[in-house]
Design a protein around this motif. Structure first.
Motif, PDB file in Angstrom:
ATOM      1  N   MET A   1       0.845  -1.198   0.000  1.00 12.69           N
ATOM      2  CA  MET A   1       0.000   0.000   0.000  1.00 12.69           C
ATOM      3  C   MET A   1       0.880   1.247   0.000  1.00 12.69           C
ATOM      4  N   THR A   2       0.383   2.293  -0.600  1.00 14.62           N
ATOM      5  CA  THR A   2       1.095   3.570  -0.623  1.00 14.62           C
ATOM      6  C   THR A   2       0.166   4.671  -0.156  1.00 14.62           C
ATOM      7  N   LEU A   3       0.773   5.753   0.310  1.00 10.36           N
ATOM      8  CA  LEU A   3       0.028   6.949   0.684  1.00 10.36           C
ATOM      9  C   LEU A   3       0.454   8.085  -0.227  1.00 10.36           C
ATOM     10  N   HIS A   4      -0.503   8.949  -0.545  1.00 13.03           N
ATOM     11  CA  HIS A   4      -0.202  10.163  -1.293  1.00 13.03           C
ATOM     12  C   HIS A   4      -0.174  11.314  -0.296  1.00 13.03           C
ATOM     13  N   LEU A   5       1.025  11.812  -0.032  1.00 10.32           N
ATOM     14  CA  LEU A   5       1.223  12.824   0.995  1.00 10.32           C
ATOM     15  C   LEU A   5       1.405  14.192   0.363  1.00 10.32           C
ATOM     16  N   PRO A  19       6.516  -1.714   6.500  1.00  8.51           N
ATOM     17  CA  PRO A  19       5.537  -2.742   6.874  1.00  8.51           C
ATOM     18  C   PRO A  19       5.846  -3.432   8.199  1.00  8.51           C
ATOM     19  N   GLU A  20       7.089  -3.285   8.693  1.00  9.02           N
ATOM     20  CA  GLU A  20       7.473  -4.018   9.898  1.00  9.02           C
ATOM     21  C   GLU A  20       6.771  -3.453  11.128  1.00  9.02           C
ATOM     22  N   PRO A  21       6.327  -4.325  12.017  1.00  8.52           N
ATOM     23  CA  PRO A  21       5.743  -3.825  13.278  1.00  8.52           C
ATOM     24  C   PRO A  21       6.826  -3.290  14.186  1.00  8.52           C
ATOM     25  N   LEU A  22       6.405  -2.585  15.194  1.00  6.10           N
ATOM     26  CA  LEU A  22       7.316  -2.014  16.180  1.00  6.10           C
ATOM     27  C   LEU A  22       8.157  -3.102  16.835  1.00  6.10           C
ATOM     28  N   ARG A  23       9.471  -2.901  16.870  1.00  9.57           N
ATOM     29  CA  ARG A  23      10.342  -3.894  17.487  1.00  9.57           C
ATOM     30  C   ARG A  23      10.184  -3.906  18.993  1.00  9.57           C
ATOM     31  N   HIS A  24       9.527  -2.861  19.539  1.00  8.94           N
ATOM     32  CA  HIS A  24       9.405  -2.728  21.002  1.00  8.94           C
ATOM     33  C   HIS A  24       7.980  -3.056  21.465  1.00  8.94           C
ATOM     34  N   THR A  25       7.268  -3.912  20.712  1.00 10.03           N
ATOM     35  CA  THR A  25       5.864  -4.169  21.025  1.00 10.03           C
ATOM     36  C   THR A  25       5.698  -4.807  22.402  1.00 10.03           C
ATOM     37  N   MET A  26       6.525  -5.804  22.712  1.00  7.13           N
ATOM     38  CA  MET A  26       6.371  -6.503  23.981  1.00  7.13           C
ATOM     39  C   MET A  26       6.885  -5.634  25.131  1.00  7.13           C
ATOM     40  N   PRO A  27       6.092  -5.514  26.196  1.00  7.32           N
ATOM     41  CA  PRO A  27       6.562  -4.700  27.329  1.00  7.32           C
ATOM     42  C   PRO A  27       7.883  -5.230  27.876  1.00  7.32           C
ATOM     43  N   LEU A  28       8.763  -4.316  28.198  1.00 10.36           N
ATOM     44  CA  LEU A  28      10.029  -4.681  28.804  1.00 10.36           C
ATOM     45  C   LEU A  28       9.824  -4.897  30.299  1.00 10.36           C
ATOM     46  N   PRO A  29      10.750  -5.562  30.965  1.00  9.55           N
ATOM     47  CA  PRO A  29      10.622  -5.725  32.417  1.00  9.55           C
ATOM     48  C   PRO A  29      10.423  -4.376  33.096  1.00  9.55           C
ATOM     49  N   GLY A  30       9.561  -4.344  34.067  1.00  6.46           N
ATOM     50  CA  GLY A  30       9.214  -3.082  34.694  1.00  6.46           C
ATOM     51  C   GLY A  30      10.122  -2.653  35.818  1.00  6.46           C
ATOM     52  N   SER A  31      11.209  -3.365  36.028  1.00  6.43           N
ATOM     53  CA  SER A  31      12.105  -2.982  37.114  1.00  6.43           C
ATOM     54  C   SER A  31      12.728  -1.621  36.843  1.00  6.43           C
ATOM     55  N   ASP A 362       7.360   6.708  11.404  1.00  5.27           N
ATOM     56  CA  ASP A 362       7.305   5.455  10.649  1.00  5.27           C
ATOM     57  C   ASP A 362       8.711   4.933  10.351  1.00  5.27           C
ATOM     58  N   GLU A 363       9.616   5.850   9.993  1.00  2.43           N
ATOM     59  CA  GLU A 363      10.996   5.448   9.701  1.00  2.43           C
ATOM     60  C   GLU A 363      11.712   4.918  10.948  1.00  2.43           C
ATOM     61  N   LEU A 364      11.276   5.383  12.135  1.00  2.76           N
ATOM     62  CA  LEU A 364      11.851   4.893  13.382  1.00  2.76           C
ATOM     63  C   LEU A 364      11.214   3.579  13.850  1.00  2.76           C
ATOM     64  N   LEU A 365      10.215   3.092  13.100  1.00  6.64           N
ATOM     65  CA  LEU A 365       9.464   1.892  13.481  1.00  6.64           C
ATOM     66  C   LEU A 365       8.812   2.067  14.849  1.00  6.64           C
ATOM     67  N   LEU A 366       8.233   3.239  15.077  1.00 11.10           N
ATOM     68  CA  LEU A 366       7.615   3.519  16.372  1.00 11.10           C
ATOM     69  C   LEU A 366       6.231   2.919  16.536  1.00 11.10           C
ATOM     70  N   PHE A 367       5.575   2.576  15.435  1.00 11.99           N
ATOM     71  CA  PHE A 367       4.165   2.187  15.523  1.00 11.99           C
ATOM     72  C   PHE A 367       4.019   0.705  15.854  1.00 11.99           C
ATOM     73  N   PRO A 368       3.300   0.378  16.922  1.00 14.49           N
ATOM     74  CA  PRO A 368       3.063  -1.033  17.252  1.00 14.49           C
ATOM     75  C   PRO A 368       2.346  -1.777  16.128  1.00 14.49           C
ATOM     76  N   ASP A 369       1.435  -1.073  15.437  1.00 12.53           N
ATOM     77  CA  ASP A 369       0.688  -1.661  14.326  1.00 12.53           C
ATOM     78  C   ASP A 369       0.794  -0.707  13.140  1.00 12.53           C
ATOM     79  N   PRO A 370       1.767  -0.905  12.246  1.00 13.49           N
ATOM     80  CA  PRO A 370       1.956   0.018  11.122  1.00 13.49           C
ATOM     81  C   PRO A 370       0.739   0.142  10.220  1.00 13.49           C
ATOM     82  N   LEU A 371      -0.034  -0.945  10.085  1.00 14.59           N
ATOM     83  CA  LEU A 371      -1.221  -0.895   9.224  1.00 14.59           C
ATOM     84  C   LEU A 371      -2.294   0.003   9.837  1.00 14.59           C
ATOM     85  N   LEU A 372      -2.423  -0.042  11.157  1.00 11.17           N
ATOM     86  CA  LEU A 372      -3.363   0.860  11.824  1.00 11.17           C
ATOM     87  C   LEU A 372      -2.931   2.299  11.638  1.00 11.17           C
ATOM     88  N   ALA A 373      -1.633   2.571  11.822  1.00  9.90           N
ATOM     89  CA  ALA A 373      -1.127   3.933  11.643  1.00  9.90           C
ATOM     90  C   ALA A 373      -1.365   4.407  10.216  1.00  9.90           C
TER      91      ALA A 373
END
Length: 388
Positions: A1-5, A19-31, A362-373
């Motif tokens: 899919m493409t966007l016209h910006l 298209p890649e999902p966020l690499r940080h999706t899973m919560p990290l240890p809360g310590s 988007d370039e930083l892969l910040l979005f947990p769900d890129p398709l939703l974004a």
């Protein structure tokens, strides 16, 4: 899919979202982190169904607002509550801020999360306040924060800036508050780029003179000052200031332009963090600090340095409207179901500004769900008449 910006000249360009999902999706240890104390100044989620006006009482979606704080705590971050990121003085009135403090502090206790809350004087009309009224307003808010069990952050006061006749008035007001504070507080110096009404804070528009007064306040009450939050967007000034702090008083950077280098530090010290940009960068920031905890400064910088371009874009002049970009990214990331802000502040940034914020995130892969974004970005573009 493409966007016209859209480009600023009205032409369109084609953008291919990652298209890649966020690499940080899973919560990290809360310590807790071991090398730095890190707070994210968190935004509030407006109630999109409330029948409000820009100058009326704020209407907050409490469930979504508290869920976002749990998201930050799950990554080990502290929450700096009811600060300028939460639109204090820009849509969030004091009665709602007081409720926010009480609710968030209770939530922090249940979640085992760290929280510090803003103490100000925004129940006053700045142009009519007296010094006695400023003190009383600060005391009222300090009592609310202390009764909630949260740490207090003494924020810069528009009313004090408008009323004080010189450095002595600042020394008197802050000395009075520090003497009665139950626990050590964080002092907040917010520069005029964040709030023009704070120009000349600490009694002088000359920053060297203002710094001397600020340090005089701290030196008189070092046992009551946990640390200082500096938001002047001047890395060298912050470095010089933190080197002059009394032993045991921390510097929390509020510099959303230069935070990686300030947190990493040098051979003479480093800054902790209390940052608005760590609202959208929460998981990424947490991962970076955990690398710093291992002593791997190079990996910390490698992960966090690429985010500076996004931060500088969100916080570009007029800087006080950075909240719009922060909430926009929270919507794209799925932390709230709408792009609505208290006070109608969602209209404070242009479509080209928001478009570029999306690209950078988007370039930083910040979005947990890129398709939703991508889908939500498409909706925003269509609402602005941009064909897809």
């Amino acid at each position: 899919m493409t966007l016209h910006l859209p480009n600023p000249d009205g032409t369109l360009r084609t953008y291919e979202p990652y298209p890649e999902p966020l690499r940080h999706t899973m919560p990290l240890p809360g310590s807790a982190f071991t090398s730095r104390t890190v707070f994210s100044a968190a935004h509030v989620v407006a109630d999109p169904y409330a029948d409000t006006t820009p100058d009326g009482p704020a209407a907050v979606d409490w469930d979504a607002t508290l869920a976002f704080r749990r998201h930050l705590w799950s990554h080990g971050l502290g929450v700096a509550e009811a600060m300028d990121t939460a639109q204090r003085g820009m849509g969030l009135d004091w009665p709602t801020a007081a409720e926010l403090i009480r609710r968030s502090a209770a939530e922090a206790k249940a979640a085992g999360g760290r929280i510090a809350c803003g103490v100000g004087t925004d129940q006053l009309t700045a142009t009519t306040a007296t010094l006695a009224e400023v003190r009383t307003a600060y005391e009222e808010q300090l009592a609310v924060v202390e009764e909630s069990g949260a740490q207090a952050i003494l924020m810069a006061s528009r009313a004090l800036a408008a009323t004080a006749k010189g450095p002595d008035d600042y020394l008197e007001v802050y000395g009075h508050l520090l003497r009665q504070a139950a626990e050590p507080v964080i002092l907040h110096w917010l520069g005029p780029m964040f709030d023009p009404a704070l120009d000349g804070y600490w009694g002088s528009s000359d920053l060297d003179t203002a710094t001397d007064t600020f340090l005089e306040v701290i030196a008189a009450h070092p046992d009551k000052v946990d640390g200082i939050k500096v938001s002047l967007l001047d890395a060298q000034r912050e470095i010089d200031l933190r080197r002059r702090l009394p032993q045991g008083v921390r510097c929390y950077t509020g510099d959303d332009f230069n935070y990686p280098e300030l947190i990493a530090g040098d051979d003479q010290g480093f800054s902790h963090a209390l940052l608005g940009i760590f609202d959208p960068l929460g998981p990424l920031a947490a991962e970076a600090v955990r690398l710093l905890d291992t002593g791997n400064t190079e990996a910390f910088r490698g992960l966090l340095d690429p985010s500076v371009e996004l931060s500088r874009h969100l916080f570009r002049a007029p800087t006080r409207f950075y909240k719009t970009g922060v909430v926009f990214l929270a919507w794209l990331s799925g932390h709230q179901s709408h792009f609505t802000m208290v006070g109608g502040l969602q209209s404070a940034r242009s479509l080209p500004h928001l478009v570029h914020a999306y690209e950078l995130a988007d370039e930083l892969l910040l979005f947990p769900d890129p398709l939703l974004a991508e889908d939500r970005m498409r909706t925003l573009l269509k609402l602005h008449g941009v064909d897809q």
